[in-house]
Enzyme design. Sequence first.
Site, PDB file in Angstrom:
ATOM      1  N   ASP A  25     -35.048 -43.897 -45.761  1.00  0.00           N
ATOM      2  CA  ASP A  25     -36.347 -44.449 -45.511  1.00  0.00           C
ATOM      3  C   ASP A  25     -36.809 -44.192 -43.855  1.00  0.00           C
ATOM      4  OD1 ASP A  25     -36.033 -45.167 -47.718  1.00  0.00           O
ATOM      5  OD2 ASP A  25     -36.341 -47.723 -47.229  1.00  0.00           O
ATOM      6  N   LYS A 130     -36.797 -44.982 -54.006  1.00  0.00           N
ATOM      7  CA  LYS A 130     -36.540 -46.705 -54.488  1.00  0.00           C
ATOM      8  C   LYS A 130     -37.521 -47.466 -54.402  1.00  0.00           C
ATOM      9  CE  LYS A 130     -34.650 -47.304 -49.861  1.00  0.00           C
ATOM     10  NZ  LYS A 130     -35.135 -48.396 -50.320  1.00  0.00           N
ATOM     11  N   CYS A 163     -33.260 -52.433 -45.630  1.00  0.00           N
ATOM     12  CA  CYS A 163     -32.806 -51.469 -46.106  1.00  0.00           C
ATOM     13  C   CYS A 163     -31.657 -50.693 -45.818  1.00  0.00           C
ATOM     14  CB  CYS A 163     -33.981 -49.974 -46.442  1.00  0.00           C
ATOM     15  SG  CYS A 163     -35.474 -51.027 -47.203  1.00  0.00           S
TER      16      CYS A 163
HETATM   17  C1  C5J Z   1     -36.970 -51.155 -45.327  1.00  0.00           C
HETATM   18  C2  C5J Z   1     -38.521 -52.457 -45.362  1.00  0.00           C
HETATM   19  N1  C5J Z   1     -36.931 -49.486 -45.430  1.00  0.00           N
HETATM   20  N2  C5J Z   1     -37.894 -53.000 -44.043  1.00  0.00           N
HETATM   21  N3  C5J Z   1     -37.988 -51.348 -45.673  1.00  0.00           N
HETATM   22  O1  C5J Z   1     -36.313 -51.432 -44.693  1.00  0.00           O
HETATM   23  O2  C5J Z   1     -39.727 -52.966 -46.007  1.00  0.00           O
END
Ligand code: C5J
Length: 233
Positions: A25, A130, A163
């Site tokens: 991400d 995702k 994540c």
């Molecule tokens: C991730 C989130 N990528 N913090 N998403 O950690 O919502």
Amino acid sequence: MVLISALPYDYELPTSDGLALLIIDMQRDFLEPGGFGDALGNDVSRLQAIVPILRELLSAFRARNLPIFYTVEGHKPDLSDCPPSKLHRGQGKLRIGDVASMGRILILGEPGNEIIPELSPLPGETVIPKPGKGAFYHTNLESLLREKKITHLLVTGVTTEVCVQTTMREANDRGYECLLVEDATESYFPDFQQSTLEMIRAQGGIVGWTAPAANIFQALEKWKPREKLGIRS
Ligand code: C5J
């Protein structure tokens, strides 16, 4: 045997190909103003710190022709893959799907959903969209890893306790040997990052290992998997 000096003890690299880099991400939604992270009230500038190390890891993997997988968290434009619980959670001014300065927040294909330009994937590198926090939930990641006979994952990206940690736990339950790269993962909350590193390696590595990138670069210099030596089992 090639070992990465890690916690809670050394991490053994596979003797065959089987190692992959997983970058979670690193998208504009989390790292730039106007995205999801910002809408939730976070200081998104904190996450920039890991970009140089991630670039070095990418170079090391690309130079050795090793597999690289990226994920992006995002939803279909009609939000059919976004459960109401996720859509309505929180009390921010902006929600998933609302229009902001980088397009619709956390929607696949919008400018905010792109991986930051410094880490842009090259052709042949796999990007996995995702809908959840974990990279195995409603994705084809597991089948892609099985197809490529991946057994060992070096895990990186953001955010450490959301994540990244969720994905690492999912991978661990599926039998992957996971190492979280300490200085290639970041959180909006420094204490959460530190606690996550400790949780992962506690109890004899109950979720996996952690190590700084420098230790990985050192080990990769020595690592010659069987396939690279032309040995097939
Ligand atoms: C991730 C989130 N990528 N913090 N998403 O950690 O919502």
